[in-house]
Design an enzyme around this catalytic site. Sequence first.
Site, PDB file in Angstrom:
ATOM      1  N   CYS A  52      70.073  32.606  43.641  1.00 18.49           N
ATOM      2  CA  CYS A  52      69.234  31.423  43.886  1.00 18.49           C
ATOM      3  C   CYS A  52      69.581  30.253  42.981  1.00 18.49           C
ATOM      4  O   CYS A  52      69.130  29.128  43.215  1.00 18.49           O
ATOM      5  CB  CYS A  52      67.767  31.790  43.744  1.00 18.49           C
ATOM      6  SG  CYS A  52      67.307  33.143  44.819  1.00 18.49           S
TER       7      CYS A  52
ATOM      8  N   HIS B 290      63.776  25.482  42.669  1.00 18.21           N
ATOM      9  CA  HIS B 290      64.095  26.516  43.656  1.00 18.21           C
ATOM     10  C   HIS B 290      62.789  27.006  44.261  1.00 18.21           C
ATOM     11  O   HIS B 290      61.821  27.261  43.551  1.00 18.21           O
ATOM     12  CB  HIS B 290      64.839  27.666  42.966  1.00 18.21           C
ATOM     13  CG  HIS B 290      64.936  28.883  43.822  1.00 18.21           C
ATOM     14  ND1 HIS B 290      65.378  28.831  45.122  1.00 18.21           N
ATOM     15  CD2 HIS B 290      64.631  30.182  43.575  1.00 18.21           C
ATOM     16  CE1 HIS B 290      65.344  30.044  45.643  1.00 18.21           C
ATOM     17  NE2 HIS B 290      64.893  30.887  44.727  1.00 18.21           N
TER      18      HIS B 290
ATOM     19  N   ASN C  36      61.961  31.453  50.722  1.00 16.86           N
ATOM     20  CA  ASN C  36      63.041  31.416  49.729  1.00 16.86           C
ATOM     21  C   ASN C  36      64.385  31.500  50.456  1.00 16.86           C
ATOM     22  O   ASN C  36      64.701  32.517  51.060  1.00 16.86           O
ATOM     23  CB  ASN C  36      62.858  32.606  48.771  1.00 16.86           C
ATOM     24  CG  ASN C  36      63.913  32.669  47.678  1.00 16.86           C
ATOM     25  OD1 ASN C  36      64.951  32.000  47.756  1.00 16.86           O
ATOM     26  ND2 ASN C  36      63.678  33.487  46.672  1.00 16.86           N
TER      27      ASN C  36
HETATM   28  N1  COA Z   1      51.647  42.658  51.488  1.00 14.12           N
HETATM   29  C1  COA Z   1      50.587  43.322  50.984  1.00 14.12           C
HETATM   30  N2  COA Z   1      50.632  43.980  49.807  1.00 14.12           N
HETATM   31  C2  COA Z   1      51.785  43.946  49.126  1.00 14.12           C
HETATM   32  C3  COA Z   1      52.937  43.266  49.595  1.00 14.12           C
HETATM   33  C4  COA Z   1      52.821  42.606  50.836  1.00 14.12           C
HETATM   34  N3  COA Z   1      53.853  41.923  51.381  1.00 14.12           N
HETATM   35  N4  COA Z   1      53.934  43.395  48.695  1.00 14.12           N
HETATM   36  C5  COA Z   1      53.438  44.140  47.685  1.00 14.12           C
HETATM   37  N5  COA Z   1      52.151  44.476  47.953  1.00 14.12           N
HETATM   38  C6  COA Z   1      51.235  45.254  47.140  1.00 14.12           C
HETATM   39  C7  COA Z   1      51.936  46.209  46.204  1.00 14.12           C
HETATM   40  O1  COA Z   1      52.274  47.397  46.863  1.00 14.12           O
HETATM   41  C8  COA Z   1      50.893  46.404  45.136  1.00 14.12           C
HETATM   42  O2  COA Z   1      49.938  47.313  45.607  1.00 14.12           O
HETATM   43  P1  COA Z   1      49.236  48.374  44.592  1.00 14.12           P
HETATM   44  O3  COA Z   1      48.498  47.499  43.615  1.00 14.12           O
HETATM   45  O4  COA Z   1      48.374  49.161  45.504  1.00 14.12           O
HETATM   46  O5  COA Z   1      50.355  49.138  43.969  1.00 14.12           O
HETATM   47  C9  COA Z   1      50.201  45.035  45.052  1.00 14.12           C
HETATM   48  O6  COA Z   1      50.507  44.374  46.291  1.00 14.12           O
HETATM   49  C10 COA Z   1      50.685  44.192  43.893  1.00 14.12           C
HETATM   50  O7  COA Z   1      52.111  44.206  43.896  1.00 14.12           O
HETATM   51  P2  COA Z   1      52.940  43.290  42.956  1.00 14.12           P
HETATM   52  O8  COA Z   1      54.398  43.516  43.228  1.00 14.12           O
HETATM   53  O9  COA Z   1      52.460  43.424  41.550  1.00 14.12           O
HETATM   54  O10 COA Z   1      52.504  41.848  43.518  1.00 14.12           O
HETATM   55  P3  COA Z   1      52.785  40.424  42.944  1.00 14.12           P
HETATM   56  O11 COA Z   1      51.552  39.688  42.696  1.00 14.12           O
HETATM   57  O12 COA Z   1      53.799  40.473  41.814  1.00 14.12           O
HETATM   58  O13 COA Z   1      53.481  39.710  44.186  1.00 14.12           O
HETATM   59  C11 COA Z   1      55.696  39.082  44.844  1.00 14.12           C
HETATM   60  C12 COA Z   1      54.690  40.209  44.719  1.00 14.12           C
HETATM   61  C13 COA Z   1      57.007  39.630  45.365  1.00 14.12           C
HETATM   62  C14 COA Z   1      55.156  38.059  45.828  1.00 14.12           C
HETATM   63  C15 COA Z   1      55.873  38.411  43.456  1.00 14.12           C
HETATM   64  O14 COA Z   1      56.100  39.397  42.482  1.00 14.12           O
HETATM   65  C16 COA Z   1      57.016  37.453  43.405  1.00 14.12           C
HETATM   66  O15 COA Z   1      57.021  36.444  44.086  1.00 14.12           O
HETATM   67  N6  COA Z   1      57.982  37.732  42.534  1.00 14.12           N
HETATM   68  C17 COA Z   1      59.095  36.876  42.289  1.00 14.12           C
HETATM   69  C18 COA Z   1      60.018  37.033  43.430  1.00 14.12           C
HETATM   70  C19 COA Z   1      61.094  36.029  43.385  1.00 14.12           C
HETATM   71  O16 COA Z   1      60.846  34.884  43.133  1.00 14.12           O
HETATM   72  N7  COA Z   1      62.273  36.493  43.677  1.00 14.12           N
HETATM   73  C20 COA Z   1      63.395  35.676  43.824  1.00 14.12           C
HETATM   74  C21 COA Z   1      63.816  35.073  42.557  1.00 14.12           C
HETATM   75  S1  COA Z   1      64.856  33.819  42.987  1.00 14.12           S
END
Ligand code: COA
Length: 332
Positions: A114, A255, A285
């Site tokens: 990214c 980004h 993204n």
């Molecule tokens: N829908 C519903 N629930 C979801 C889910 C979805 N699409 N994805 C994950 N969950 C659940 C998980 O299983 C977890 O459940 P649990 O508490 O029962 O175990 C809960 O939601 C929390 O998961 P978590 O991964 O901690 O969520 P989060 O708040 O961190 O959000 C992202 C997940 C991916 C949206 C977030 O971490 C993110 O945006 N990260 C950065 C990603 C990024 O920018 N990547 C590219 C870099 S360039």
Amino acid sequence: MAYAAFRSIGAYIPSKILSNEELSKMVDTSDEWITKRTGIKERHIAASDEFTSDMGAKAAKLALQRSGIDKSKIDMIICATISPDYFCMPSTATIISTKLGLKNITAFDISAACTGFVYILSIAKAFIEAGMKKNVLIIGAEKLSAITDYSDRGTCILFGDGAGAAVISATDNKEEAIIDIHTGADGSFADLLMTPNGGSGSAHDSLEQEASSCFMQMKGNETFKIAVKTLTKDVIEILSDNNIQSSDIKHFVPHQANLRIIKAVGDALKLKDEQIVLTVEKYGNTSGASIPMAINDIYESGKLHAGELMLLDAFGGGLTWGSALVPFSPLK
Ligand code: COA
């Protein structure tokens, strides 16, 4: 000494839209969850016969046309992509050069996920300042749908397809020049975001394993925390290194990974809402394409004018990160 000026922008966005509602029929998720955690409402998906190079070439044609520079003057094409047409060759940049009708020029891809667009901007700047090239076409193009696992709700909700391109040219006028670019990487976090199979680092017992070999895997929550910390530190540093206040920034173009990451960095810089460029809601993204697609958005909506200062800021797999202070400097 030659300086490097950011002359023009172009983008291509595939027509097919994949909404949160549609995704919630594919995996256990909901529009409410995706919107609240990411800010994304929909993303665009390329057609099956539409390749990364097709999107990159379309974005590049627009950037070239808007630059007022004849395509025969382009002496280098760099493409930032993690979803190239072919693994590992030919490069997508060489395919794009043919689609643009350009021959005998330097063309290559880089892989910085990214952060790719900030990296290729820095390479273009360095080549121009060294006097080796005069007009460089830089392209961020991604068909992330080709490397997304649509059974993994942790990643498939995030990514979309598209391309953006810019023409960077030599100038004698320092006022027009890209001010500064920071790039960084830390490979000790490589496992946070990766396509673990399909390369020489993975062992294959059979050909069947390779069918899904290039899907992205991500440790989302850890990535999120490091993204906020790294991006905030990086933008504060580039502003202070150049004695520029955040109020001097007309357009903060981050980004577009997650609205919460963007807001956290914006808050750390005390930016006003009108300074922050947001496209994550409609494109998701798009990795190396997200920053030029966002710049194109403000250009096409009439918000980007000559001389206005942009602060670019990116973070991605590798891990990689980067920021850039870039005045928009179209030819008069
Ligand atoms: N829908 C519903 N629930 C979801 C889910 C979805 N699409 N994805 C994950 N969950 C659940 C998980 O299983 C977890 O459940 P649990 O508490 O029962 O175990 C809960 O939601 C929390 O998961 P978590 O991964 O901690 O969520 P989060 O708040 O961190 O959000 C992202 C997940 C991916 C949206 C977030 O971490 C993110 O945006 N990260 C950065 C990603 C990024 O920018 N990547 C590219 C870099 S360039």
